[in-house]
Each structure stands twice: as structure tokens, then as C-alpha cells.
Design an enzyme around this catalytic site. Structure first.
Site, PDB file in Angstrom:
ATOM      1  N   THR A 178      33.201  49.290  41.535  1.00 55.36           N
ATOM      2  CA  THR A 178      34.251  50.676  41.388  1.00 55.36           C
ATOM      3  C   THR A 178      33.101  50.942  40.605  1.00 55.36           C
ATOM      4  O   THR A 178      33.664  52.970  40.195  1.00 55.36           O
ATOM      5  CB  THR A 178      35.804  49.807  41.152  1.00 55.36           C
ATOM      6  OG1 THR A 178      35.506  49.322  42.197  1.00 55.36           O
ATOM      7  CG2 THR A 178      36.224  50.871  40.564  1.00 55.36           C
TER       8      THR A 178
ATOM      9  N   SER B  43      31.233  43.761  44.659  1.00 51.74           N
ATOM     10  CA  SER B  43      31.456  42.940  44.052  1.00 51.74           C
ATOM     11  C   SER B  43      30.707  41.498  45.296  1.00 51.74           C
ATOM     12  O   SER B  43      30.474  40.508  44.938  1.00 51.74           O
ATOM     13  CB  SER B  43      31.396  41.922  42.960  1.00 51.74           C
ATOM     14  OG  SER B  43      33.141  42.065  43.049  1.00 51.74           O
TER      15      SER B  43
ATOM     16  N   THR C  81      34.495  44.885  40.069  1.00 53.34           N
ATOM     17  CA  THR C  81      35.760  43.224  39.051  1.00 53.34           C
ATOM     18  C   THR C  81      35.595  42.158  39.823  1.00 53.34           C
ATOM     19  O   THR C  81      36.629  40.854  39.081  1.00 53.34           O
ATOM     20  CB  THR C  81      36.503  44.198  38.694  1.00 53.34           C
ATOM     21  OG1 THR C  81      37.271  44.427  39.576  1.00 53.34           O
ATOM     22  CG2 THR C  81      35.659  45.350  37.350  1.00 53.34           C
ATOM     23  N   ASP C  82      35.711  42.309  41.229  1.00 50.71           N
ATOM     24  CA  ASP C  82      36.107  40.873  41.654  1.00 50.71           C
ATOM     25  C   ASP C  82      35.170  39.821  41.986  1.00 50.71           C
ATOM     26  O   ASP C  82      36.484  38.573  41.573  1.00 50.71           O
ATOM     27  CB  ASP C  82      35.551  41.243  43.698  1.00 50.71           C
ATOM     28  CG  ASP C  82      37.062  42.589  43.790  1.00 50.71           C
ATOM     29  OD1 ASP C  82      37.710  42.953  43.134  1.00 50.71           O
ATOM     30  OD2 ASP C  82      36.903  43.143  44.932  1.00 50.71           O
TER      31      ASP C  82
HETATM   32  N1  LIG Z   1      37.192  46.532  40.429  1.00 56.08           N
HETATM   33  C1  LIG Z   1      36.097  46.125  41.106  1.00 56.08           C
HETATM   34  O1  LIG Z   1      34.938  46.657  40.779  1.00 56.08           O
HETATM   35  C2  LIG Z   1      36.325  46.175  43.045  1.00 56.08           C
HETATM   36  C3  LIG Z   1      35.438  46.561  43.566  1.00 56.08           C
HETATM   37  N2  LIG Z   1      35.840  46.032  45.257  1.00 56.08           N
HETATM   38  C4  LIG Z   1      34.812  45.289  43.633  1.00 56.08           C
HETATM   39  O2  LIG Z   1      34.595  44.153  42.678  1.00 56.08           O
HETATM   40  O3  LIG Z   1      32.833  45.780  43.546  1.00 56.08           O
END
Ligand SMILES: NC(=O)C[C@H](N)C(=O)O
Length: 324
Positions: free
Chosen positions: A13, A55, A87-88
Site C-alpha cells: 500500500t 504483499s 503490511t499483510d
Molecule cells: N497495507 C498494506 O500494505 C496492505 C496490502 N494489501 C499489502 O499487503 O500489500
């Protein structure tokens, strides 16, 4: 003295943008590339886009590619490395780096919960904090760190706890190890060292299964013939429904190492209950109790240990205790 910090972007993200329909998508041109007006005066930044992936597309093979790039960066004279990441699965990549990078150089992973053009976007703030942390001498010899929302966490224990909140990254049981403030970086907890495995290849068939009330052996019996290892998120202090035991024994008879953690958010798994399926019995069967890691981290640790060629007691000693 000028610090040379390498920033490796991997996607997530933090590198994405919201379109007119409100969908958040990977950007064709990473908005973080060239955004460096916030960099502290004593830092010289080099930026590379090693991947541009959400991710959930991250794999252990890509994590190993990242490790190899970071090892090379140290040889090239970097004083610290920052990785931007979705973040995932951020906690899994960060812990993989922590277990496989044998170096005192600061390595800091960060991300964002809001994409680059959303109101209240947290990406640049997190990136700035991560760069400050990577440039600090106090961050040396601390393994891989995760910096989000002004807090510094160990890769070993941090976990994503909220689907959308910017304060999502928490360290249950132990808490963060430091803070990023306007004046710099402050650590307030000592880190406990752990064994590092400088692997350069991976074994891949290492699985994670979560236990639930009424579970039977179906999922365990469905594991493929060539399974290398299994992590189970068990109940409470480390117990399983008795109906799982025959299938688990069949896996142990095939010499498949089984690591057990608790599915509880806080605390450590311990063999304390002596009833059918209780931890005392599971430990006697030969299941390895891993203390202090969540399921996804214990799976990474088992995979790294197996990839390093560890087996038997050696593997159990490596995996079983994350807190000493
Ligand atoms: N906040 C994020 O980065 C979530 C995103 N879906 C990822 O992990 O790429």
C-alpha cells in the site's frame, strides 16, 4: 558523518494509489521513487525498486532474493537498509530477514496502511522514521526491526493486529523496543540474541494449520507425501482435540517435524495439561513447542531451520525457544 542508507522498495500500500472508484492499486510509477525531501541532512539515500508487489504476492523465494541483495549492499558499503513492504505479510518477510542476515548493520522494514494519495497517508512518515532508525548507531546489532507509526518493534515478535488502523503493528506480550521521536531514535528494551542461519536455498513444503474445537485428522492426513514440516496453531497453552492425535502420530511416524504454538494472541505455549490431547502428551509424542512466536513466524523459523539442514534435536533446539 554521512550515513549511506539503501532503500529497497518491494510494493504494498505504501507504493499504491487510490483510483477515482476508491480502489487501491499498484502504481505504474512508484510514488516513493524520487520522494526524498524529508531525508535527514546527514543521510545519503540510494533507492531501488526490487519488486512492485502487493504483499500477499510475496514468497519465501522472493524473501531470499531480498536477503541476497541486502548482503550485497553491506559489501558495497551501506550503513543501513530500509525495506518498504505491504503490511499483510510484512511480519513474515521481516522475520525471515532477521533469521537469515548475519550482520550488525541496521535493517528496518516499514509500510503503510493508507496509499500514497489518500487523506492521512502514513507512507512518507513511516519511511522517514525507518530511515532515521536505519541511520542510528543505536540500531546496530538489533537484528531486523519493524518501524511503523513512530514505534520500533522486533521482527521476531511484531504482528499486524488490525485490518485498517494505522496503529496496526503491535508486539503482544513484550511490547515495542523503541520510539522514533522528532529528535531521534530511542530504544528502551534490550534485545535477546538468537541463532542466525545464513541460508542460500530453501526447502518449500512447510505448512501451517490452525486448530479448532471439534477438529479431526482430515487436514493432517491431506498433507502431501513430500511434506518437510508442519506448524500447528494449537489451543490455549498448547493443547489439541484428541480426535487429531492418530493423524498427527502418522505424520510423526513419517519423521515430519511438527512445531506447536498457541493460537492465543498473548503468552507462550507450554506443556502444562496432562489429559488426552493436552500439552504434556503432545510433547511426549515428540512435538516441538515453540515459545513466543505466532503461527506464521514459527512456520518461517521451521522453514529456515530445515533449509539450513537442521534435524532432530538440533532443529528442536533452534525452533523451540524464541525468548531466550
Ligand atoms: N497495507 C498494506 O500494505 C496492505 C496490502 N494489501 C499489502 O499487503 O500489500
Amino acid at each position: 558523518m554521512t550515513k549511506h542508507i539503501l532503500v529497497l522498495h518491494t510494493g504494498g500500500t505504501i507504493s499504491m494509489t487510490e483510483n477515482s472508484e476508491g480502489d487501491i492499486m499498484p502504481s505504474q510509477h512508484n510514488p516513493l521513487l524520487g520522494a526524498d525531501s524529508f531525508v535527514p541532512a546527514d543521510v545519503e539515500l540510494t533507492t531501488e525498486e526490487i519488486f512492485n508487489l502487493p504483499s500477499p504476492h510475496m514468497t519465501p523465494e522472493r524473501m531470499l532474493e531480498l536477503v541476497k541483495r541486502i548482503r550485497q549492499a553491506e559489501k558495497e558499503g551501506s550503513d543501513g537498509v530500509v525495506i518498504t513492504h505491504g503490511t499483510d505479510t510484512l511480519e513474515e518477510t521481516a522475520y525471515f530477514l532477521d533469521l537469515t542476515l548475519d550482520s550488525a548493520m541496521p535493517v528496518v522494514v516499514t509500510g503503510a496502511m493508507r496509499s500514497s494519495n489518500e487523506i492521512g497517508s502514513d507512507g512518507l512518515e513511516n519511511l522517514q522514521s525507518a530511515i532515521k532508525t536505519a541511520a542510528s548507531d543505536d540500531s546496530r546489532n538489533k537484528g531486523t526491526l519493524v518501524v511503523m507509526n513512530d514505534e520500533i518493534h522486533t521482527a521476531r515478535f511484531v504482528t499486524k493486529t488490525h485490518t485498517t488502523n494505522v496503529a496496526t503493528f503491535r508486539t503482544p506480550t513484550f511490547g515495542p523496543v523503541g520510539l522514533v521521536t522528532k529528535d531521534g531514535v530511542r530504544f528502551f528494551q534490550e534485545l535477546i540474541n538468537q541463532e542466525v542461519c545464513a541460508i542460500d536455498h530453501l526447502v518449500d513444503k512447510v505448512f501451517l494449520i490452525k486448530a479448532y474445537a471439534g477438529m479431526d485428522g482430515t487436514l493432517f492426513d491431506a498433507l502431501p507425501e513430500d511434506t518437510h514440516g508442519l506448524t500447528i496453531e494449537a489451543l490455549g497453552a498448547g493443547n489439541l482435540p484428541p480426535t487429531t492425535l492418530p493423524a498427527i502420530q502418522r505424520l510423526l511416524d513419517r519423521n515430519i517435524p511438527i512445531v506447536l504454538v498457541s493460537r492465543c494472541f498473548n503468552g507462550v505455549a507450554q506443556a502444562v495439561y496432562n489429559y488426552e490431547g493436552g500439552g504434556v502428551q503432545l510433547k511426549k509424542m515428540g512435538i516441538i513447542f515453540c515459545q513466543g512466536l505466532n503461527g506464521q513466524k514459527a512456520r518461517i523459523k521451521l522453514q529456515v531451520g530445515l533449509s539450513d539442514g537442521k534435524q532432530g534435536q538440533d532443529l528442536a533446539d533452534f525452533v523451540d525457544n524464541a525468548v531466550s
